[in-house]
Structures are given as structure tokens and as C-alpha cells.
Design a protein around this motif. Structure first.
Motif, PDB file in Angstrom:
ATOM      1  N   GLN A 107      50.290  10.900 -13.236  1.00 33.03           N
ATOM      2  CA  GLN A 107      50.762   9.738 -13.972  1.00 33.03           C
ATOM      3  C   GLN A 107      49.794   8.587 -13.725  1.00 33.03           C
ATOM      4  O   GLN A 107      48.817   8.741 -13.014  1.00 33.03           O
ATOM      5  CB  GLN A 107      52.164   9.392 -13.504  1.00 33.03           C
ATOM      6  N   PHE A 108      50.089   7.469 -14.315  1.00 33.76           N
ATOM      7  CA  PHE A 108      49.246   6.276 -14.233  1.00 33.76           C
ATOM      8  C   PHE A 108      48.641   6.114 -12.837  1.00 33.76           C
ATOM      9  O   PHE A 108      49.368   6.038 -11.851  1.00 33.76           O
ATOM     10  CB  PHE A 108      50.096   5.050 -14.589  1.00 33.76           C
ATOM     11  N   LEU A 130      40.023   8.657 -21.924  1.00 33.37           N
ATOM     12  CA  LEU A 130      39.151   9.829 -21.995  1.00 33.37           C
ATOM     13  C   LEU A 130      39.199  10.503 -23.367  1.00 33.37           C
ATOM     14  O   LEU A 130      38.158  10.900 -23.906  1.00 33.37           O
ATOM     15  CB  LEU A 130      39.569  10.814 -20.900  1.00 33.37           C
ATOM     16  N   PHE A 131      40.381  10.611 -23.909  1.00 32.66           N
ATOM     17  CA  PHE A 131      40.508  11.425 -25.124  1.00 32.66           C
ATOM     18  C   PHE A 131      40.665  10.608 -26.410  1.00 32.66           C
ATOM     19  O   PHE A 131      40.647  11.164 -27.494  1.00 32.66           O
ATOM     20  CB  PHE A 131      41.687  12.389 -24.979  1.00 32.66           C
ATOM     21  N   LEU A 132      40.872   9.326 -26.283  1.00 30.84           N
ATOM     22  CA  LEU A 132      40.999   8.504 -27.492  1.00 30.84           C
ATOM     23  C   LEU A 132      39.958   7.390 -27.538  1.00 30.84           C
ATOM     24  O   LEU A 132      39.171   7.300 -28.466  1.00 30.84           O
ATOM     25  CB  LEU A 132      42.414   7.897 -27.578  1.00 30.84           C
ATOM     26  N   ASP A 169      50.654   3.989 -23.638  1.00 28.38           N
ATOM     27  CA  ASP A 169      49.833   4.696 -22.657  1.00 28.38           C
ATOM     28  C   ASP A 169      50.646   5.820 -22.016  1.00 28.38           C
ATOM     29  O   ASP A 169      50.160   6.946 -21.844  1.00 28.38           O
ATOM     30  CB  ASP A 169      49.434   3.703 -21.552  1.00 28.38           C
ATOM     31  N   LEU A 172      45.767  15.444 -16.501  1.00 29.33           N
ATOM     32  CA  LEU A 172      46.900  15.631 -17.412  1.00 29.33           C
ATOM     33  C   LEU A 172      48.203  15.852 -16.655  1.00 29.33           C
ATOM     34  O   LEU A 172      49.292  15.781 -17.229  1.00 29.33           O
ATOM     35  CB  LEU A 172      46.642  16.813 -18.345  1.00 29.33           C
ATOM     36  N   THR A 173      48.110  16.157 -15.368  1.00 25.94           N
ATOM     37  CA  THR A 173      49.332  16.381 -14.589  1.00 25.94           C
ATOM     38  C   THR A 173      49.683  15.158 -13.751  1.00 25.94           C
ATOM     39  O   THR A 173      50.674  15.163 -13.042  1.00 25.94           O
ATOM     40  CB  THR A 173      49.168  17.578 -13.639  1.00 25.94           C
ATOM     41  N   ILE A 191      48.913  23.700 -16.725  1.00 21.85           N
ATOM     42  CA  ILE A 191      48.074  23.360 -15.564  1.00 21.85           C
ATOM     43  C   ILE A 191      48.968  22.991 -14.383  1.00 21.85           C
ATOM     44  O   ILE A 191      48.739  23.400 -13.248  1.00 21.85           O
ATOM     45  CB  ILE A 191      47.110  22.204 -15.906  1.00 21.85           C
ATOM     46  N   GLN A 192      50.016  22.230 -14.674  1.00 30.25           N
ATOM     47  CA  GLN A 192      50.965  21.848 -13.619  1.00 30.25           C
ATOM     48  C   GLN A 192      51.599  23.081 -12.992  1.00 30.25           C
ATOM     49  O   GLN A 192      51.722  23.177 -11.767  1.00 30.25           O
ATOM     50  CB  GLN A 192      52.054  20.949 -14.216  1.00 30.25           C
ATOM     51  N   SER A 236      39.642  16.535 -15.563  1.00 23.16           N
ATOM     52  CA  SER A 236      40.400  16.152 -16.774  1.00 23.16           C
ATOM     53  C   SER A 236      41.713  16.922 -16.847  1.00 23.16           C
ATOM     54  O   SER A 236      42.751  16.354 -17.219  1.00 23.16           O
ATOM     55  CB  SER A 236      39.582  16.456 -18.033  1.00 23.16           C
ATOM     56  N   LEU A 260      37.264   6.582 -25.502  1.00 28.20           N
ATOM     57  CA  LEU A 260      35.845   6.884 -25.280  1.00 28.20           C
ATOM     58  C   LEU A 260      35.198   7.604 -26.467  1.00 28.20           C
ATOM     59  O   LEU A 260      34.114   7.203 -26.899  1.00 28.20           O
ATOM     60  CB  LEU A 260      35.674   7.669 -23.976  1.00 28.20           C
ATOM     61  N   LEU A 319      35.800  15.575 -25.086  1.00 29.16           N
ATOM     62  CA  LEU A 319      36.382  14.312 -25.550  1.00 29.16           C
ATOM     63  C   LEU A 319      37.147  14.498 -26.859  1.00 29.16           C
ATOM     64  O   LEU A 319      38.144  13.810 -27.110  1.00 29.16           O
ATOM     65  CB  LEU A 319      35.270  13.277 -25.737  1.00 29.16           C
ATOM     66  N   SER A 335      42.323   7.936 -17.392  1.00 28.88           N
ATOM     67  CA  SER A 335      43.588   8.099 -18.130  1.00 28.88           C
ATOM     68  C   SER A 335      43.301   8.882 -19.401  1.00 28.88           C
ATOM     69  O   SER A 335      42.210   8.773 -19.969  1.00 28.88           O
ATOM     70  CB  SER A 335      44.191   6.734 -18.484  1.00 28.88           C
ATOM     71  N   PRO A 336      44.262   9.661 -19.858  1.00 28.58           N
ATOM     72  CA  PRO A 336      44.046  10.387 -21.121  1.00 28.58           C
ATOM     73  C   PRO A 336      43.741   9.451 -22.276  1.00 28.58           C
ATOM     74  O   PRO A 336      42.966   9.798 -23.165  1.00 28.58           O
ATOM     75  CB  PRO A 336      45.390  11.111 -21.332  1.00 28.58           C
ATOM     76  N   THR A 337      44.329   8.260 -22.264  1.00 23.26           N
ATOM     77  CA  THR A 337      44.080   7.322 -23.361  1.00 23.26           C
ATOM     78  C   THR A 337      42.599   6.984 -23.440  1.00 23.26           C
ATOM     79  O   THR A 337      41.998   6.968 -24.518  1.00 23.26           O
ATOM     80  CB  THR A 337      44.892   6.024 -23.148  1.00 23.26           C
ATOM     81  N   THR A 359      43.405  18.192 -14.320  1.00 24.76           N
ATOM     82  CA  THR A 359      44.303  17.664 -13.284  1.00 24.76           C
ATOM     83  C   THR A 359      44.874  16.326 -13.708  1.00 24.76           C
ATOM     84  O   THR A 359      46.038  16.009 -13.434  1.00 24.76           O
ATOM     85  CB  THR A 359      43.535  17.523 -11.954  1.00 24.76           C
ATOM     86  N   ILE A 388      51.244   8.709 -24.357  1.00 23.27           N
ATOM     87  CA  ILE A 388      50.051   9.565 -24.469  1.00 23.27           C
ATOM     88  C   ILE A 388      49.942  10.452 -23.231  1.00 23.27           C
ATOM     89  O   ILE A 388      49.610  11.632 -23.318  1.00 23.27           O
ATOM     90  CB  ILE A 388      48.789   8.694 -24.658  1.00 23.27           C
ATOM     91  N   GLU A 389      50.233   9.879 -22.069  1.00 21.19           N
ATOM     92  CA  GLU A 389      50.148  10.654 -20.821  1.00 21.19           C
ATOM     93  C   GLU A 389      51.157  11.792 -20.776  1.00 21.19           C
ATOM     94  O   GLU A 389      50.862  12.864 -20.263  1.00 21.19           O
ATOM     95  CB  GLU A 389      50.426   9.741 -19.617  1.00 21.19           C
TER      96      GLU A 389
END
Lengths: 539, 490
Positions: B481-482, B9-11, A76, B478-479, A93-94, B474, B13, A40, B5-7, B476, A79-80
Motif C-alpha cells: 500500500q501507499f 509507474l504505470f500511468l 491513488d 502491487l502488493t 503475486i500476493q 514492480s 511515467l 510501463l 506507486s502504481p500511479t 511486489t 489505482i493501487e
């Protein structure tokens, strides 16, 4: 559902008992907790390491006030796609997933040579784009966070043809089939010449509306027998396909140019090498392919009776800078050998071109309107060719574009009266301050096949900084995306006071470097008549 | 905000867990205020304008609940836990009835306006147009649906009803109640947790490494279900359901892909919610019990979305008379409950048809002695047939509208014209990676242990597997989208 569970314990009691029975060794428990905490913390650590965590905050959120739904969605998304974690970990990873045969949201990966745009697959297999209910649904789906969608291509094209007709110019529409339509076997599918169910009705409707259509499908079909028509790891056609379509298109429009003097434009062979856009979207940067081009030696400023408006199918092999890869500048698709060039060769007349990568439904028509507000690109033109990727028919927004009357070239700061001593700046440049009153949008990094993008800002209250006077308001083009990453300029909000170094947009050096990059324009067409510059943001 | 979502999971939470950990030792109220604050941020992330609606619903139900409890004649004096439980068999006063009706009307009113206002208006307009009394109109009424409104209104309203019925004690703590309604792990897509189920936990709950570790395992499995299975099979399902032309094979693959997608999407979400709850000390009940292993439709509904099924049973089916009023009335009750259950999912006739079809099958099985209509078959065949029937009924649930659902059924049974472009869909679906992910989904559905069972005994290898799943999912993520959860729109 209505049957009561045959259990004496309530669901909550069962769950509590379950959790109470958890059997985990203390070491394993602490390992799980610690590793979870580390994972995290990764995002924050990466962002702090990158040094600019606040850089992710989009322009719309920096303006202050209660954040809107759209601004939060933008954050959002930033960030993504733009966070340090996404760029430093997500892209490798991609690439790894691509090597394992996986695609992503933009690309279908069917193994060797089998890369294709998912958008094209959706167009070909999707519902009839001419269906009125479908068009209405698309317009309603657009939502409040994006520009309104105009889903009817026939209305837009008929209107465009009429505007040109009033200027005694003939319009030829060229809906260009993509890779899967022409070579479905790339995906292991059977068939040939695939098209959306609405394609035939679309062409009939255009003809009924008096719009001339050139369909390249038969030409491309005839080429299939002699080998691949499209690039292996790119969504575009090969140079010989461009030449063949240009020849067919030339036969189609030749009669409209009767009486116009013909020339012979010599061609010279050259090679180009690049990583395809589809491979780049998958992060696979080590798979360049080569093509041989027949580049034209074109005359300088000869009057052109043909204007070609097009998207990347027209720009490829023609606009070198528009396809150059940032991660290896030696990789590009060449120049002077694209559709406008081959059309000029086949017709024997100069062909003027206005190309915009992506957004073929409206981008090139909009660009023509911009050019008309700054000059007269239609002077002497008898035929306008409008080329666009066929998938735009079901996915693009066919915005109506009103062509303004041609204007004389806009004034530049050089023409403005001097009010103070010029400060030392690069020749032709000007330092100004002003406030951003409006801006155009940028494509999403990672989802656009183009690594660079220029966007437009409307700057008001402009004043020269210790230099010559500046017009009160100007349009400034800024580099908003570079190497699939947003630049700091991309995050400038509306309302922000800015300090810029600007140079006239039409300056040859600027045009050569940025003129052919993917570009978005301001929504308010009336602003296009303002003096236009290319700018760099100063601290 | 979306769990996957990364938002988040990484911010979000890490911030939420850190703030909670720092405050929970200081005071319960402070830690609940932190949870309310973080939940407000979580909810407002989708659209800040809908936050007041959430707290309006909570305020009305808090007030009504307290009023009902205090207005109970003959109730004993309140203790430190608040007013006494209303005796279930004691009579209620008129003012108590008004209070519970207020809660129901406000919640259903809010839900009705935001979720069904446009549907009702367009249906009326369509009928009017059909009768020649007006035009169908282009945009009759367009209302943005607040995220999770179906879940939190039901959850909040259940509190007032439970207090009125004497099934739950009213709470005097507005902070605790707001925490219950807004708790981010289950705010937008459940599980629907009744107040009586968490009232004790709001007052006191356990925080330890064991519970947290099991929460991590739950969350990891849930994230893997969503990112590694639901999203890829969802892409296959989307391709089929959005196709203009389909051959028979593609249509069947598409319908099974959607069956897997909705199960892994929603059960993955539920696992994550349960895991997050455990990290915060809360225990939420099981929401899925391997539903595709059911041998009948009745059994399916005991195992699918259990919190909603239980809610509809307790607050709708039983008050309607349940099965106590004879066979016809039971069948009618089942149809009503399932039809309304369908409508709860979305303002569209497709959902109503989906619900009614299930109601019809439940009624038929009830008439058949609570057994499957295919009871005579071997167990494996009964499970397979139940899965196929449930999958076929997902078609109107997934299709954009009724004509699209009918077209899809036509494709399933070879009754539609197949255009050449259908070969592209088939080619994508028959690719090895597509078939592999469908096979993995099937294996997990029919062979893998449930998350509850798998996480009961967390050996070191299992912890490592859970962490590996978390890392891969996690990465995956990152690759991608929404990728919202299907149930977010309900």
C-alpha cells in the motif's frame, strides 16, 4: 559536511564525465529501453483490457471542480487496489509471496498456523492506549481526509452505559482479546495473556465510571491447556472458545435476569468449512479449515431480555452470510452457533443480536441507534452486552453515539398513497429516481477481512417512476463491495442523479441476504429516521 | 505522487515520457512546457492547492535573478544566453542587495511559515505555560506542510544567490527556469541541483539509447532498493519505534533496521531521480557515496546527502567563516550549520538535537585533526564504530518526540522495564525472513558496488539483472500500500 571534497572537478562535471563513460552494447541498450517501455505500458494495457478504465475514478472526483487532496488520494488508492493490474497481477503475486512465508500490510505471516492481524500486533506491542497524550496524538493524526477520531474509549462507554441506565438497562462490556494475546506462541513468542499496557487501567477506569466489565481472558487462558483456542488461518476464536466465553458471560449476567422465565434451547451438531480471513487477505484461497459447531434451534419471536451488540467475534458461527466466500459460496462459518446463540443457550433466555463485522468501537452502538430510529430493539431488554475486539481500544474511533427514543416502524412505499398505476416490478419493490445528497464511506478492498460491504446513501428529491408515490427522501443501502472489489454503485458521487430499484430494508429476503454483511452508515444520525431501503442501481 | 506507486509507474511515467519524446524534436520550449505541465501534475497530485506556492517561489527568484544581472554596473551587453555573469569581485549595488535579500526573505519566509510556524507557536506556548503566562493550548497552529518545500525553496533560492555572487548567469527564459525549479524527478526530495549545474543542460542536452538505458538501470536499482529493502526493513523499524515496550536485542535490531531503511529509502529515491533525469537527458550529480562505509563522522558527511551537505557548506558554513576564524569559531560554525541542518529536516527539537550531536562530533573530530575519535582502531572497527554512532544518532531523528527518543535509548541499554508483550516484537524481529532482509541490506551496504559504478558498464547480463529487479520490485509494489519516501515529509 563542511569539508570541501578534495577533487578538482565539480560534482556536476564528475557526473557528466561518468555518464559519458557509460559502456553499453547497442543491443543491450535497446533491450533495456524496450523492456522498460513494455513494463510501463502494462498498466494501461491491462486497464484497457478490463474495459472500464474510467471505473477507477472515485465518486468524489466525478463531481467536477478542482480535485481535492482527499479525492486524489482516493484515486491513488483505487489505482493501487482496484486497477486491473493490481487485481489480476497483484493478488496472484500476493498469494505467491504468502506461500514463501511473506505477510503483507494487514497480516503477519509466521509460517504454519502463525498468521495474525498486524493491527493486533500493533495493539499489543504499542504504547498505552489510555495515555492522554497518545490519545490526543491519534486524534490529531486522523487528518483531513478521514472522519475525526475519538480516541478515549472510557468516555464513550461511560456515556453509553449512562444512556442505557436511564432506560433501566444494565451494560456489560466485553473487550475480546485476539489471537496473539491469547496464543503468542503462534508467532514464536513466549508469555500468555498478553495485553496492551493500558488494559488494566482501562478496566479500572470503567469500573470507577460504573461500567460493568466481563474480561474473557481467564476463560481463554484456561482453554489453552487443552489445545488451540483460535483458528489456524483466521483471526477469530474456535467454536469451543465461544461456548466457554458464553458460559462465563452467562454466569456474570445471570443475576440481572432473575425472575425471567428460562428455557432449554436444544443444540445440534453441524460442520462448517471456510478459508480463514487472514489466509484470504494473503490471497491463499486453498487452505480451508473445518470446525464443528453446536447450533441452536431458537424460538421465533420470543421477547429477549438480553441484547448483544458485537463485532465479528460475535457474528462468526452465527451469521452465515457475513462470512461466506464469494470465490466459493460453499465456504462459510455456519449459523446459530456464535456468541449470541451460545449465550442464549447458557442463560436459557433468548438473546437479540446486532452485529457489525469490524469497527467494533462504534459500529454496533451506531447500529443500535439506527434500529432505535426504526423500531424498539430495546423493548423488554434488561442487559446489553457490548462485545468488541480489544485492539479497537488503541485503534478504533470511540465516537459518542446518542441513542434516540424508540420510534414506530418507518413507513414504506407500500404504505404511501398510490398516485398512479403500479409498474410491473418484483413484489414489494419500487423504481425511483432521485439525487444522492450524502453517502457513507466504504472499507478499502484488500485490507478489510470482509469481502462484501453495504453502504448507505441519502437520496433526496425522490420520485416514483411510473409507479406508486415515493417518500421525498429516503436512505438506500447499496452493495458497495463484492468479492473484495468495489461495485459500480460504490463510485456514485454525491450530487449524482440515480435511477434505482429499491425494496424495504426490513424485508425478510433482504435481511437474510444483506442484513448481516458489513455495513457503514451515514454520519448524520438524524437521517436514520428516514424510510430505509435496499437498492440496486439501474442504468 | 510517489515514484514507488502504481500511479506513477504505470500511468504518469509512460505519459510523461511519451509526451516528452513527441515534443522534444519539435522545440525545446515546447518540451520544457510539457515537463512543466507534467511536473505540475506530479506535484499537484499531493495537494493542488500548493502548486501556486511552487511557482510563486520560482517567479520571485526568476525576477530577482534577472534584475540582479541587469543591474550589474559595467556588465557587458547581453548575448543570446542572457545577461553576462556578474563579475564575482565587482561591487554590487544597493538594489542588487535588495533583490537578493527579497529572494532569501520570500523563500525562507514561505519555508518558515509553512514548516516552522506551528513549531514556533507551540514552543512559545509551551514556554509561556511553563512560566505561568498562559496555557500550552491544544491546537496552537496547525499548518499543512507543502510537499518538498524544503527542497524547492533551497534550490530556487540558490539560483538568486549564485547570480548575485557571480557563480551563475541569469536566465532570460522563464520557461527554462520554471522547468529547472519544477522538474519532477528531483522536485520533492532532491537531489538539490544548483542552477549553474544544469543551466547548460537546459539549453542543450543529449538524448540517446545509451543514456536512456543507464537511466533505466539507475531507476531499476533505485526502485529495488526502495521496495525490496527499505520497505521491509522499515516495517521492522516501525515495529520497534512504535512499540510501547522493547527488550535490548529488539531495540538494537530496530535501530539498525532504521539505519538501513533511511539509507535505502533515500538513496533509492536519489537513484530513481538520477535515472529519470537521464531518461529526460539531464545528468544529476551523485547524492550518496556509500556513507555507511565511512570510518569517521566527518567522512560520513562527505558521503551522505551530498547535495544538502554541499548546499549548507557553500551557503551557510563558508559565509559564517568556515574554518578560517580559529578553532573555537570553527567548532561554533559546525554546530550552527548542523543544528540548522537538523532543523531543515523538520520542525522538531528532535531534529535539532540530531543535528547538534553530529555537529559536536564533527567539531571533536576537527579538533582531533580531522580524524575519527577512534582513529587508532583497525579500519573495519572504525567503519563499524562509525556506523554504530550514526545509527544511535538516528534515534531522535526517527522517534516521535523527545520522551520517545529517551525511552528508546533506555531500551537500547537495558534501562527500561520490559513488558511481556516485548516477546512478540522480538519474535517478529528474529524470524528468518526478518534476519535475512537485514543481512541482505548489510551485504548491499558494505559489499555491493555503488549504483554509479555498477551501471557504468552495462553488459547484457547486467541489463537483464536490472530488468529483473525492476520486474520483481514492480510486482511486489502491487502488493504494497501507499509507501511514501521518508524524505517526502522534509
Amino acid at each position: 559536511m563542511p569539508t570541501a571534497p578534495n577533487l578538482n572537478l565539480s560534482r556536476e562535471e564528475q557526473a557528466r564525465r561518468e555518464v559519458g563513460e557509460t559502456d553499453v552494447a547497442p543491443g543491450a541498450a535497446w533491450l533495456a529501453c524496450g523492456a522498460f517501455g513494455l513494463l510501463l505500458g502494462l498498466g494501461v494495457a491491462f486497464e484497457i483490457g478490463a474495459g472500464d478504465p474510467a471505473g477507477l475514478i472515485p465518486a468524489s472526483l466525478r463531481a467536477g471542480g478542482l480535485p481535492s487532496e482527499c479525492a486524489l488520494r482516493e484515486l491513488d488508492h483505487a489505482i493501487e487496489t482496484q486497477s486491473a493490474l493490481a487485481t489480476r497481477l497483484g493478488r496472484p503475486i500476493q498469494a505467491g509471496l504468502a506461500a514463501l512465508g511473506q505477510g503483507n500490510a494487514s497480516v503477519v505471516n509466521a509460517g504454519a498456523g502463525g498468521l495474525a492481524l498486524r493491527a493486533e500486533l500493533a495493539h499489543l506491542t504499542g504504547p498505552d492506549f489510555m495515555d492522554v497524550e497518545r490519545q490526543r496524538a491519534r486524534e490529531l493524526e486522523a487528518g483531513d481526509c478521514s472522519a475525526p477520531v475519538h480516541a478515549d474509549p472510557v468516555a464513550a462507554l461511560a456515556d453509553f452505559a449512562q444512556q442505557l441506565r436511564e432506560r433501566e438497562i444494565h451494560l456489560v462490556v466485553v473487550p475480546t482479546p485476539g489471537k496473539l494475546a491469547t496464543e503468542p506462541e503462534r508467532l514464536g513468542a513466549a508469555g500468555a495473556g498478553l495485553a496492551n499496557p493500558g488494559s488494566e487501567r482501562f478496566q479500572r477506569a470503567l469500573v470507577e465510571a460504573g461500567v460493568d466489565v466481563f474480561d474473557p481472558r481467564p476463560v481463554l487462558e484456561s482453554l489453552r491447556e487443552s489445545g488451540p483456542v483460535f483458528l489456524e488461518r483466521d483471526s477469530h476464536w474456535r467454536p469451543h472458545a465461544v461456548e466457554a466465553v458464553a458460559a462465563g458471560l452467562a454466569r456474570h449476567v445471570a443475576a440481572r435476569l432473575e425472575g425471567h422465565p428460562r428455557s432449554v434451547f436444544p443444540r445440534q451438531r453441524e460442520k462448517a468449512r471456510n478459508v480463514g480471513d487472514l489466509a484470504a487477505l494473503l490471497g491463499a484461497r486453498d487452505s480451508a479449515e473445518s470446525v464443528e459447531l453446536a447450533s441452536l434451534v431458537l424460538p421465533g419471536d420470543a421477547p429477549a431480555p438480553v441484547l448483544l451488540l458485537g463485532d465479528s467475534f460475535s457474528a462468526i458461527y452465527s451469521e452465515r452470510e457475513a462470512f461466506r466466500r464469494v470465490f466459493d459460496p460453499s465456504l462459510e462459518w455456519g449459523a446459530d452457533a456464535g456468541l449470541p446463540d451460545q449465550l442464549a443457550h447458557a442463560l436459557g433466555v433468548p438473546v437479540r443480536r446486532i452485529t457489525r463485522n469490524a469497527g467494533g468501537a462504534a459500529a454496533s452502538r451506531r447500529a443500535l441507534a439506527v434500529e432505535l430510529s426504526r423500531g424498539d430493539p430495546l423493548a423488554g431488554v434488561r442487559v446489553v452486552v457490548l462485545q468488541f475486539a480489544a485492539r479497537e481500544l488503541s485503534q478504533g474511533s470511540w465516537d459518542p453515539v446518542a441513542l434516540p427514543a424508540a420510534a414506530p416502524a418507518a413507513s414504506t412505499p407500500d404504505a404511501a398513497p398510490a398516485t398512479s398505476t403500479p409498474e410491473a416490478e418484483p413484489e414489494g419493490s419500487l423504481r425511483v429516481r432521485g439525487r444522492i445528497a450524502a453517502r457513507s464511506t466504504l472499507p478499502t478492498p484488500g485490507t478489510s477481512p470482509y469481502a462484501e460491504a453495504v453502504f448507505a446513501v441519502h437520496v433526496t428529491g425522490v420520485r416514483g417512476v411510473g409507479a406508486r408515490a415515493a417518500p421525498g427522501e429516503i436512505v438506500v443501502y447499496l452493495l458497495g463491495m463484492q468479492g473484495q472489489r468495489l461495485t459500480p454503485a460504490a463510485r456514485l458521487p454525491v450530487g449524482q442523479e440515480v435511477h434505482l430499484v429499491v425494496e424495504p430494508w426490513e424485508a425478510p429476503g433482504i435481511q437474510a441476504a444483506f442484513g448481516s454483511l458489513f455495513r457503514t452508515e451515514l454520519d448524520d444520525v438524524s437521517l436514520l429516521a428516514l424510510p430505509a431501503y435496499f437498492g440496486r442501481v439501474l442504468p | 505522487m510517489v515514484f514507488s506507486s502504481p500511479t506513477f509507474l504505470f500511468l504518469f511515467l509512460p505519459a510523461a515520457l511519451l509526451l516528452y519524446a513527441l515534443t522534444r524534436r519539435v522545440s525545446r520550449t515546447l518540451s520544457h512546457l510539457v515537463l512543466i505541465g507534467m511536473s505540475t501534475l506530479f506535484y499537484g497530485w499531493a495537494n493542488p492547492l500548493f502548486v501556486p506556492l511552487l511557482f510563486l517561489s520560482a517567479a520571485v527568484d526568476y525576477g530577482c535573478g534577472l534584475f540582479i544581472a541587469r543591474a550589474q554596473p559595467g556588465a557587458g551587453p547581453p548575448d543570446e544566453g542572457g545577461p553576462q555573469l556578474c563579475p564575482p569581485d565587482a561591487p554590487r549595488t544597493r538594489s542588487q542587495r535588495v533583490a537578493v535579500a527579497t529572494s532569501v526573505v520570500v523563500n525562507l519566509g514561505v519555508l518558515g511559515f509553512f514548516k516552522y510556524g506551528g513549531f514556533f507557536a507551540s514552543s512559545v506556548a509551551s514556554v509561556s505555560a511553563a512560566l505561568g503566562l498562559g496555557s500550552a493550548g491544544e491546537d496552537v497552529l496547525r499548518i499543512t506542510l507543502p510537499l518538498g518545500i524544503s527542497f524547492y525553496t533551497f534550490q530556487s533560492m540558490s539560483y538568486t544567490i549564485d547570480v548575485y555572487r557571480g557563480h551563475a548567469r541569469a536566465t532570460t527564459s522563464a520557461v527554462d527556469f520554471a522547468c529547472y525549479v519544477s522538474l519532477f524527478p528531483q522536485l520533492v526530495a532532491g537531489p538539490i541541483v544548483r542552477f549553474s549545474e544544469v543551466a547548460d543542460q537546459l539549453r542543450e542536452r543529449t538524448h540517446d539509447a545509451v543514456r536512456f538505458a543507464r537511466g533505466v538501470a539507475f531507476f531499476s536499482v533505485g526502485l529495488a532498493k526502495k521496495v525490496l529493502i527499505a520497505n521491509p526493513v522499515g516495517a521492522l523499524a516501525d515495529l520497534c519505534f512504535e512499540a510501547g515496550t522493547l527488550d535490548v536485542v529488539s531495540a538494537w535490531i530496530g535501530v539498525f533496521a532504521y539505519s538501513f531503511q533511511i539509507y535505502f529509502d533515500f538513496s533509492g529515491y536519489s537513484d530513481m531521480a538520477i535515472g529519470l533525469g537521464l531518461m529526460l537527458g539531464f545528468v544529476f550529480p551523485k547524492n550518496f557515496d556509500s556513507p555507511y562505509r565511512s570510518a569517521s563522522i566527518t567522512e560520513f558527511w562527505r558521503r551522505w546527502h551530498i547535495s544538502l551537505s554541499s548546499f549548507l557548506r557553500d551557503y551557510l558554513y563558508l559565509p559564517l567563516g568556515g574554518n578560517r576564524e580559529g578553532r573555537r569559531r570553527t567548532a561554533a560554525n559546525l554546530m550552527i550549520v548542523m543544528g540548522l541542518g537538523g532543523l531543515w529536516h523538520g520542525a522538531s527539537w528532535n531534529f535539532v538535537i540530531w543535528g547538534l550531536a553530529h555537529g559536536l562530533l564533527l567539531a571533536a573530530e576537527r579538533a582531533y585533526g580531522r580524524r575519527a575519535l577512534w582513529q587508532g582502531l583497525p579500519q573495519g572497527a572504525r567503519v563499524a564504530l562509525s556506523f554504530i554512532v550514526v545509527s544511535l544518532l538516528w534515534v531522535p531523528f526517527r522517534a516521535a518526540d523527545l520522551p520517545a527518543a529517551l525511552s528508546f535509548y533506555a531500551a537500547l541499554f537495558g534501562l527500561s522495564e520490559v513488558a511481556p508483550a516485548a516477546s512478540l516484537v522480538r519474535a517478529v524481529l528474529l524470524r528468518p525472513d526478518a534476519l535475512a532482509i537485514l543481512a541482505v541490506a548489510g551485504l548491499v551496504v558494505w559489499r555491493a558496488p555503488q549504483t554509479w559504478d555498477w551501471t557504468r558498464r552495462l553488459s547484457l547480463p547486467r541489463v537483464l539483472v536490472a530488468l529483473a529487479l525492476l520486474a520483481v520490485a514492480s510486482g511486489t509494489l502491487l502488493t504494497q500500500q501507499f509507501n511514501p519516501f521518508i524524505y517526502f515529509i522534509f
